[in-house]
Enzyme design. Structure first.
Site, short mmCIF file in Angstrom:
data_model
loop_
_atom_site.label_atom_id
_atom_site.label_comp_id
_atom_site.label_asym_id
_atom_site.label_seq_id
_atom_site.Cartn_x
_atom_site.Cartn_y
_atom_site.Cartn_z
N GLU A 29 17.77 -14.33 -10.05
CA GLU A 29 16.39 -14.60 -9.67
C GLU A 29 15.72 -13.34 -9.13
O GLU A 29 14.60 -13.00 -9.51
CB GLU A 29 16.35 -15.71 -8.62
CG GLU A 29 14.95 -16.03 -8.11
CD GLU A 29 14.98 -17.02 -6.97
OE1 GLU A 29 14.22 -18.00 -7.02
OE2 GLU A 29 15.76 -16.81 -6.01
N ARG A 58 -12.99 7.87 -18.86
CA ARG A 58 -14.21 7.80 -18.06
C ARG A 58 -14.59 9.18 -17.54
O ARG A 58 -13.78 9.85 -16.88
CB ARG A 58 -13.97 6.85 -16.88
CG ARG A 58 -15.07 6.81 -15.84
CD ARG A 58 -16.35 6.20 -16.36
NE ARG A 58 -17.27 5.93 -15.25
CZ ARG A 58 -18.56 5.69 -15.42
NH1 ARG A 58 -19.09 5.67 -16.64
NH2 ARG A 58 -19.32 5.44 -14.38
N GLN A 78 -7.55 15.35 -8.61
CA GLN A 78 -6.28 15.04 -7.95
C GLN A 78 -6.37 13.80 -7.07
O GLN A 78 -5.37 13.13 -6.82
CB GLN A 78 -5.82 16.24 -7.12
CG GLN A 78 -5.42 17.43 -7.98
CD GLN A 78 -5.01 18.64 -7.14
OE1 GLN A 78 -5.17 18.64 -5.93
NE2 GLN A 78 -4.50 19.67 -7.80
#
Length: 392
Positions: free
Chosen positions: A241, A267, A278
């Site tokens: 799990e 963009r 940066q």
């Protein structure tokens, strides 16, 4: 252990990635918002053998290990289609039944789990027990040639699509009178079994339920394995799990990071891509490092678990448990940071449905809580890895 995955594992990843890409995040969001499950994707993944890669070949599985199934879930998640039921049905329940189920239980349930035609839920959490499984109050008492199950569970995933639930209850030891854990297979249509959906702000196709067992009568063969092996069965199920939860978080972090990197590279502001700055590039690079480290620990945990057979699972549970808990912790933290930085990178578009990141804020946060909280992971590491006094 090799740090380079086998050709077979890499081919499995590529095949699952190709399948999931045909569905993608838009499919996932539509299903989640309409309250439906990922039935088409689940069915196709099962037919192709991906959901049963960790289960025995004699029951329709692939004969691999939890590392193979973790790779499947990571690639589904990286393609924007995470599903908790891959953690629950083939990983937890399939593993427990394949290791401890009777031959009849294995013949009845494992082929369906491996093919995806049958789905199991797993019920351990209770309202008043929290992280303390020793406080479970759901009990099973012998009654004639069967059992009577009474109690309740909460935050149980996927009961609406499950054919049966693997329920953790407590039975009385005839010799000592003490209660000990035991696991029972409870078909969801059993009289006295009731499931109530829990309203959630979480937008997910995997729904949460409260379960109520009102003197549910079960046949004798509903008990998995021997009564005294209940704790061993939990060891066998809970480490997978955590490994699978780490795979889901790692894949989801990859999805968020990929969206952010793609956007940052395209963009432009002031004549250059925003990824050239940066202030955005370094946080994304840090997340890449953190995700890869989480993936390495997930691989280690899977290797340790898969290296142990049923006879040695108790001895191996400490080593595998340490790595599994660390992997779950690291992947959950990386996913939260990845989603947060992805939204920050996209700005307002981070909340636009087109990019599929807004809802991920909540789902990523869930990884810090379930299936075990990060505080309990740290308790485990402090006690078992560092040798510090137990704090709870």
């Amino acid at each position: 252990m090799s740090f380079v995955e086998s050709d077979e594992r890499q081919a499995l990843r590529a095949a699952v990635s190709s399948l999931a890409a045909r569905y993608g995040p838009a499919y996932y969001r539509e299903k989640a918002r309409s309250g439906k499950y990922l039935s088409e994707l689940w069915t196709e993944a099962g037919e192709l053998g991906y959901l049963g890669v960790n289960l025995p070949e004699e029951y329709g599985g692939g004969g691999g290990g939890i590392g193979d199934l973790a790779a499947v879930l990571e690639e589904l998640s990286a393609a924007g289609c995470p599903t908790l039921m891959a953690v629950v049905s083939p990983a937890i329940c399939g593993t427990v039944l394949s290791r401890f189920g009777t031959p009849e239980q294995q013949r009845r349930w494992l082929p369906g789990i491996a093919s995806g035609r049958q789905i199991f839920a797993f019920a351990i959490t209770e309202p008043d027990a929290g992280s303390n499984a020793h406080n479970i109050t759901t009990t099973a008492r012998p009654d004639g040639d069967g059992w009577v199950l009474s109690g309740r569970k909460t935050f149980i995933s996927g009961v609406d699509v499950a054919d049966a639930v693997l329920v953790v209850a407590r039975t009385e030891d005839a010799g000592s009178g003490r209660l000990r854990p035991a696991l029972f297979v409870v078909p969801t249509g059993t009289p006295g079994f009731e499931a109530q959906r829990i309203p959630m702000d979480l937008v997910s196709p995997d729904h949460q339920f409260g379960l109520f067992f009102d003197d549910v009568r079960l046949p004798s063969d509903s008990l998995v394995g021997e009564p005294e092996s209940g704790m061993l069965q939990l060891f066998a199920g809970l480490n997978p799990e955590r490994i699978m939860a780490a795979a889901l978080s790692s894949g989801s972090a990859r999805f968020a990071l990929d969206r952010a990197v793609e956007y940052a590279g395209q963009r432009e502001v002031w004549g250059v891509p925003i990824g050239a700055h940066q202030g955005l590039a370094h946080p994304l690079a840090q997340i890449k490092v953190e995700v890869e480290l989480a993936r390495l620990m997930t691989g280690k945990a899977a290797f340790l678990y898969d290296s142990a057979d049923a006879a040695t699972v108790r001895a191996a549970s400490v080593d595998a448990g340490e790595a599994a808990n660390m992997a779950k912790y690291a992947a959950a933290e990386a996913n939260v940071r990845a989603v947060d930085q992805a939204v920050q990178t996209l700005g307002g578009n981070g909340f636009a449905s087109e990019f599929g990141l807004g809802a991920a804020i909540v789902t990523a946060r869930l990884g810090r809580i379930a299936p075990v909280s990060r505080e309990m992971v740290l308790n485990f590491v402090a006690q078992h890895s560092l040798g510090l006094p137990k704090s709870y």
